[in-house]
Design an enzyme around this catalytic site. Structure first.
Site, PDB file in Angstrom:
ATOM      1  N   TYR A 123      10.131 -79.787  51.583  1.00  0.00           N
ATOM      2  CA  TYR A 123       9.501 -80.793  52.444  1.00  0.00           C
ATOM      3  C   TYR A 123      10.537 -81.815  52.894  1.00  0.00           C
ATOM      4  O   TYR A 123      10.682 -82.103  54.091  1.00  0.00           O
ATOM      5  CB  TYR A 123       8.369 -81.486  51.673  1.00  0.00           C
ATOM      6  CG  TYR A 123       7.844 -82.757  52.314  1.00  0.00           C
ATOM      7  CD1 TYR A 123       7.037 -82.712  53.449  1.00  0.00           C
ATOM      8  CD2 TYR A 123       8.152 -84.019  51.764  1.00  0.00           C
ATOM      9  CE1 TYR A 123       6.559 -83.890  54.035  1.00  0.00           C
ATOM     10  CE2 TYR A 123       7.675 -85.184  52.344  1.00  0.00           C
ATOM     11  CZ  TYR A 123       6.882 -85.118  53.478  1.00  0.00           C
ATOM     12  OH  TYR A 123       6.420 -86.279  54.053  1.00  0.00           O
TER      13      TYR A 123
ATOM     14  N   GLU B  53      10.983 -89.572  50.717  1.00  0.00           N
ATOM     15  CA  GLU B  53      11.421 -88.374  49.993  1.00  0.00           C
ATOM     16  C   GLU B  53      12.818 -87.947  50.449  1.00  0.00           C
ATOM     17  O   GLU B  53      13.488 -87.176  49.761  1.00  0.00           O
ATOM     18  CB  GLU B  53      10.425 -87.226  50.185  1.00  0.00           C
ATOM     19  CG  GLU B  53       9.090 -87.404  49.464  1.00  0.00           C
ATOM     20  CD  GLU B  53       9.177 -87.231  47.950  1.00  0.00           C
ATOM     21  OE1 GLU B  53      10.019 -86.455  47.476  1.00  0.00           O
ATOM     22  OE2 GLU B  53       8.392 -87.889  47.234  1.00  0.00           O
TER      23      GLU B  53
ATOM     24  N   GLY C 291       1.902 -85.232  62.317  1.00  0.00           N
ATOM     25  CA  GLY C 291       1.493 -83.921  61.805  1.00  0.00           C
ATOM     26  C   GLY C 291       2.587 -83.338  60.929  1.00  0.00           C
ATOM     27  O   GLY C 291       3.766 -83.425  61.253  1.00  0.00           O
TER      28      GLY C 291
ATOM     29  N   LYS D 192      12.083 -82.606  56.578  1.00  0.00           N
ATOM     30  CA  LYS D 192      11.968 -83.953  57.164  1.00  0.00           C
ATOM     31  C   LYS D 192      13.353 -84.532  57.478  1.00  0.00           C
ATOM     32  O   LYS D 192      13.485 -85.396  58.330  1.00  0.00           O
ATOM     33  CB  LYS D 192      11.199 -84.870  56.216  1.00  0.00           C
ATOM     34  CG  LYS D 192       9.691 -84.592  56.191  1.00  0.00           C
ATOM     35  CD  LYS D 192       9.005 -85.208  57.413  1.00  0.00           C
ATOM     36  CE  LYS D 192       7.491 -85.152  57.307  1.00  0.00           C
ATOM     37  NZ  LYS D 192       6.828 -85.780  58.444  1.00  0.00           N
TER      38      LYS D 192
ATOM     39  N   ASP E 207      -3.053 -90.874  57.842  1.00  0.00           N
ATOM     40  CA  ASP E 207      -2.436 -91.858  58.729  1.00  0.00           C
ATOM     41  C   ASP E 207      -2.984 -91.733  60.148  1.00  0.00           C
ATOM     42  O   ASP E 207      -3.144 -92.743  60.847  1.00  0.00           O
ATOM     43  CB  ASP E 207      -0.910 -91.662  58.775  1.00  0.00           C
ATOM     44  CG  ASP E 207      -0.259 -92.032  57.464  1.00  0.00           C
ATOM     45  OD1 ASP E 207      -0.980 -92.331  56.497  1.00  0.00           O
ATOM     46  OD2 ASP E 207       0.984 -92.019  57.409  1.00  0.00           O
TER      47      ASP E 207
ATOM     48  N   THR F 274      10.282 -90.094  55.849  1.00  0.00           N
ATOM     49  CA  THR F 274       9.727 -90.315  54.516  1.00  0.00           C
ATOM     50  C   THR F 274      10.770 -90.760  53.494  1.00  0.00           C
ATOM     51  O   THR F 274      11.943 -90.367  53.584  1.00  0.00           O
ATOM     52  CB  THR F 274       9.068 -89.014  54.004  1.00  0.00           C
ATOM     53  OG1 THR F 274       8.817 -89.115  52.609  1.00  0.00           O
ATOM     54  CG2 THR F 274       9.961 -87.791  54.224  1.00  0.00           C
TER      55      THR F 274
HETATM   56  P1  NDP Z   1      -1.899 -85.771  55.704  1.00  0.00           P
HETATM   57  O1  NDP Z   1      -1.511 -84.607  54.874  1.00  0.00           O
HETATM   58  O2  NDP Z   1      -3.096 -86.573  55.321  1.00  0.00           O
HETATM   59  O3  NDP Z   1      -2.093 -85.300  57.221  1.00  0.00           O
HETATM   60  C1  NDP Z   1      -1.239 -84.358  57.800  1.00  0.00           C
HETATM   61  C2  NDP Z   1      -1.760 -84.037  59.182  1.00  0.00           C
HETATM   62  O4  NDP Z   1      -0.900 -83.063  59.786  1.00  0.00           O
HETATM   63  C3  NDP Z   1      -3.168 -83.434  59.195  1.00  0.00           C
HETATM   64  O5  NDP Z   1      -3.852 -83.898  60.335  1.00  0.00           O
HETATM   65  C4  NDP Z   1      -2.879 -81.950  59.335  1.00  0.00           C
HETATM   66  O6  NDP Z   1      -3.940 -81.233  59.915  1.00  0.00           O
HETATM   67  C5  NDP Z   1      -1.696 -82.005  60.271  1.00  0.00           C
HETATM   68  N1  NDP Z   1      -0.912 -80.769  60.300  1.00  0.00           N
HETATM   69  C6  NDP Z   1      -0.443 -80.064  59.259  1.00  0.00           C
HETATM   70  N2  NDP Z   1       0.235 -78.990  59.693  1.00  0.00           N
HETATM   71  C7  NDP Z   1       0.172 -79.011  61.052  1.00  0.00           C
HETATM   72  C8  NDP Z   1       0.630 -78.162  62.077  1.00  0.00           C
HETATM   73  N3  NDP Z   1       1.312 -77.049  61.813  1.00  0.00           N
HETATM   74  N4  NDP Z   1       0.370 -78.490  63.367  1.00  0.00           N
HETATM   75  C9  NDP Z   1      -0.332 -79.620  63.662  1.00  0.00           C
HETATM   76  N5  NDP Z   1      -0.808 -80.463  62.728  1.00  0.00           N
HETATM   77  C10 NDP Z   1      -0.557 -80.157  61.438  1.00  0.00           C
HETATM   78  O7  NDP Z   1      -0.598 -86.716  55.784  1.00  0.00           O
HETATM   79  P2  NDP Z   1      -0.516 -88.306  55.948  1.00  0.00           P
HETATM   80  O8  NDP Z   1      -1.479 -88.740  56.961  1.00  0.00           O
HETATM   81  O9  NDP Z   1      -0.513 -88.919  54.600  1.00  0.00           O
HETATM   82  O10 NDP Z   1       0.969 -88.467  56.507  1.00  0.00           O
HETATM   83  C11 NDP Z   1       1.249 -88.523  57.899  1.00  0.00           C
HETATM   84  C12 NDP Z   1       2.707 -88.183  58.131  1.00  0.00           C
HETATM   85  O11 NDP Z   1       3.524 -89.115  57.446  1.00  0.00           O
HETATM   86  C13 NDP Z   1       3.118 -86.809  57.633  1.00  0.00           C
HETATM   87  O12 NDP Z   1       4.095 -86.302  58.503  1.00  0.00           O
HETATM   88  C14 NDP Z   1       3.749 -87.106  56.281  1.00  0.00           C
HETATM   89  O13 NDP Z   1       4.677 -86.117  55.934  1.00  0.00           O
HETATM   90  C15 NDP Z   1       4.403 -88.434  56.563  1.00  0.00           C
HETATM   91  N6  NDP Z   1       4.569 -89.323  55.421  1.00  0.00           N
HETATM   92  C16 NDP Z   1       3.487 -89.629  54.637  1.00  0.00           C
HETATM   93  C17 NDP Z   1       3.635 -90.484  53.568  1.00  0.00           C
HETATM   94  C18 NDP Z   1       2.473 -90.880  52.717  1.00  0.00           C
HETATM   95  O14 NDP Z   1       2.699 -91.452  51.640  1.00  0.00           O
HETATM   96  N7  NDP Z   1       1.241 -90.656  53.126  1.00  0.00           N
HETATM   97  C19 NDP Z   1       4.964 -91.072  53.235  1.00  0.00           C
HETATM   98  C20 NDP Z   1       5.979 -90.767  54.204  1.00  0.00           C
HETATM   99  C21 NDP Z   1       5.795 -89.902  55.233  1.00  0.00           C
HETATM  100  P3  NDP Z   1      -5.193 -80.685  59.016  1.00  0.00           P
HETATM  101  O15 NDP Z   1      -6.099 -81.877  58.811  1.00  0.00           O
HETATM  102  O16 NDP Z   1      -5.765 -79.633  59.889  1.00  0.00           O
HETATM  103  O17 NDP Z   1      -4.610 -80.178  57.733  1.00  0.00           O
END
Ligand code: NDP
Length: 395
Positions: A176, A154, A106, A180, A33, A152
């Protein structure tokens, strides 16, 4: 850099636009995203700052096309090292960037992995959200910066009502979702306590060719491409009866932005209003490559075999698969300790208040993802078959 500062110039006066340029800070910029939202905001004329975690290997693949050499004169996309588990870092970055809008994307975002790393998931997903909100208060920016929280579907977990809407009670079913849930309520609480412009986007599953390879949709579309090309024999999955409301990430980031632009902060469900089983996703994905699947057995014995191959399709052209061959099976290791059986969102409030509607629906999404994975896997094959190999010049 394909985004140029005059692209969204309302009145043709670039000086005026310069003065009004909005600044956004994104956490999770390197994720699915984050990549779509960063590009979307750059196209809207924003200056975009992203938090990136230090990793021992490159983790910016999804945003490399947005990279700008910091030596250029008009840099509108910058990355900052940071982590949601580090308050001092968050305070410093927010102070330095002085964002108008913060999008907290994140998270440790994988449900299955959250059962393995529950404490870390709570730290980054729940307390990480609190850290940003507190940073804004500490810096006296709670009225200056608008805040978006990536909530989310979820949260609905063991669903209490179908379809799920903003008023449906939550019942999280994983570490998770529990993390959230805290993030959701602390966002509401800071909005109500301190008058912050803070909104939750309750987003149902959204996918794209940039989706991480371990999430079920991408695991399927990647396996379809590899199976058709003869690079993989079988796709192993968990609960194929699970039903999800799958949309396209590119559509969903627009909804995030629209929420932040509202006069009053509010929470919105973002979904397509359609639900499909994992099995249907598998059928549609193999179907796109020209393979019709027939199922046999049930429960952990269920398998999918090649029933027919469509003439002229990618599978027929590759000529690897044979009818009768088993290409899908169940592996109970992928079952969740507590399942979420059915998610189906009702996006009517978003349609009415934000004017938002999904452009891409189920079949369009599956096709986009399978096509991208077929291209990617073929590229790899062609490089190998074309004799490309790294030479060891020291031998
Ligand atoms: P991704 O798993 O693709 O991306 C997660 C991002 O968070 C990555 O950039 C990751 O970094 C970063 N991250 C993880 N841990 C940390 C931390 N401790 N500190 C800083 N950054 C961190 O998720 P999506 O892009 O799919 O989702 C975006 C958000 O939306 C998330 O919060 C997810 O939970 C939420 N969401 C997503 C849905 C979906 O279907 N995609 C549905 C509903 C909610 P790195 O690249 O270094 O791992």
């Amino acid at each position: 850099m394909k985004n140029d500062k005059t692209t969204n110039n309302d009145n043709g006066n670039s000086h005026k636009q310069e003065a009004k340029r909005k600044i956004a800070l994104l956490t999770g910029t390197t994720g699915q995203d984050g990549a779509y939202l960063a590009e979307f905001l750059l196209n809207k004329g924003y200056e975009v700052h992203g938090l990136k975690r230090r990793a021992s290997s490159f983790n910016t693949d999804r945003i490399d096309h947005l990279y700008q050499d910091p030596h250029e004169s008009d840099v509108r996309f910058r990355l900052h090292y940071g982590d949601l588990t580090d308050s001092t870092n968050l305070i410093r970055v927010i102070q330095e960037v002085q964002p108008d809008e913060i999008y907290n994307l994140g998270a440790q975002s994988h449900v299955q992995v959250s059962f393995e790393t529950p404490e870390y998931t709570a730290n980054s997903d729940a307390i990480g959200t609190l850290r940003i909100l507190e940073a804004l208060r500490i810096l006296g920016m709670e009225k200056k910066a608008r805040f978006y929280q990536a909530s989310t579907s979820e949260l609905y977990g063991l669903v209490q009502e179908t379809p799920q809407k903003e008023t449906t009670p939550f019942y999280p079913r994983s570490p998770y979702a529990a993390a959230k849930l805290y993030a959701y309520w602390i966002t509401v609480n800071y909005r109500e306590s301190y008058g912050m412009h803070a909104s939750n986007g309750i987003l149902f599953n959204h996918e794209s060719p940039l989706r991480g390879e371990t999430f079920v949709t991408r695991k399927i579309t990647r396996a379809v491409a590899r199976t058709v090309l003869g690079l993989q024999d079988r796709l192993y999955l968990g609960n194929m009866n699970a039903k999800r409301d799958w949309g396209f990430a590119g559509d969903y980031v627009e909804a995030m932005w629209l929420m932040v632009q509202q006069g009053q902060p509010e929470d919105f469900v973002i979904a397509t209003g359609e639900t499909h089983t994992v099995r249907e996703f598998v059928e549609a994905a193999f179907g796109r490559a020209g393979v019709r699947i027939e199922w046999s057995g049930s429960g952990i014995e269920e398998t999918g075999r090649v029933a027919a191959i469509e003439p002229g399709s990618p599978a027929a052209k590759a000529g690897v698969l044979k009818t009768g061959q088993t290409i899908v099976a169940v592996d109970p290791r992928y079952f969740r300790p507590a399942e979420v059986e059915l998610l189906l969102g009702d996006p009517s409030k978003a349609k009415e208040r934000l004017g938002w509607e999904p452009r891409v629906k189920f079949h369009g999404l599956v096709e986009m993802m399978v096509d991208a994975d077929l291209m990617a896997q073929q590229r790899e094959m062609y490089l190998k078959s074309g004799g490309y190999e790294v030479k060891n010049y020291f031998e």
